[in-house]
Enzyme design. Sequence first.
Site, PDB file in Angstrom:
ATOM      1  N   HIS A 130       0.837  -1.209   0.000  1.00 60.47           N
ATOM      2  CA  HIS A 130       0.000   0.000   0.000  1.00 60.47           C
ATOM      3  C   HIS A 130       0.875   1.264   0.000  1.00 60.47           C
ATOM      4  O   HIS A 130       0.645   2.194  -0.781  1.00 60.47           O
ATOM      5  CB  HIS A 130      -0.923  -0.046   1.223  1.00 60.47           C
ATOM      6  CG  HIS A 130      -1.833   1.126   1.393  1.00 60.47           C
ATOM      7  ND1 HIS A 130      -3.212   1.014   1.325  1.00 60.47           N
ATOM      8  CD2 HIS A 130      -1.582   2.441   1.624  1.00 60.47           C
ATOM      9  CE1 HIS A 130      -3.753   2.219   1.501  1.00 60.47           C
ATOM     10  NE2 HIS A 130      -2.792   3.096   1.702  1.00 60.47           N
ATOM     11  N   HIS A 134       1.820   4.228  -2.887  1.00 61.74           N
ATOM     12  CA  HIS A 134       1.726   5.693  -2.724  1.00 61.74           C
ATOM     13  C   HIS A 134       2.926   6.378  -3.378  1.00 61.74           C
ATOM     14  O   HIS A 134       2.784   7.441  -3.971  1.00 61.74           O
ATOM     15  CB  HIS A 134       1.712   6.080  -1.242  1.00 61.74           C
ATOM     16  CG  HIS A 134       0.346   6.126  -0.621  1.00 61.74           C
ATOM     17  ND1 HIS A 134      -0.665   6.927  -1.115  1.00 61.74           N
ATOM     18  CD2 HIS A 134      -0.171   5.505   0.458  1.00 61.74           C
ATOM     19  CE1 HIS A 134      -1.753   6.776  -0.351  1.00 61.74           C
ATOM     20  NE2 HIS A 134      -1.487   5.907   0.603  1.00 61.74           N
TER      21      HIS A 134
HETATM   22 ZN   LIG Z   1      -2.758   5.167   1.985  1.00 60.27          ZN
END
Ligand SMILES: [Zn+2]
Length: 163
Positions: A130, A134
């Site tokens: 995750h 980003h």
């Molecule tokens: Zn996030």
Amino acid sequence: MAILKITEYPEKVLAEVGMPVTVFDDELADLCADMFETMYAAEGVGLAAPQIGLNLRLFVMDCEDVKLIAANPEILATEGEQSSQEGCLSIGKVPAVVVRPQKAKLRAQDEKGEWFEREAEGYAARAFIHETDHCNGKLFIDHLPKLRRDMVVKRFKKEKNWK
Ligand SMILES: [Zn+2]
């Protein structure tokens, strides 16, 4: 230390590929300390630089038994599959089920510029991926089918009281 403002969807910086971290100095260490403080204050388990408005390949995380700073992160390998709820501080923590690998191997530099590799599974592997996403301008909703993505965005907008 300071608590920083968290950027939220659809701010442009969240969709940009981050610039590499090239300077490993006290300023970077201070930034990471602020990122940890901001993450804890928001009750998150990970926070990437684009989420505080910086177009940089950098994240911090503290998830289960994995606490680290990752500059210039890459996912070297993944294995298996897990399907569980995920959310993001930049999208008001609106949860959605995302399929991710069960295990992931991360390669990154610490705040001193030392390269390291770290393996994790379950929730922490999910956080590796995750947060690395980003740094590549990708959000967890980008992994969702359109209908479910629209539902998350709609709920977030409603919570934010957008017109
Ligand atoms: Zn996030």
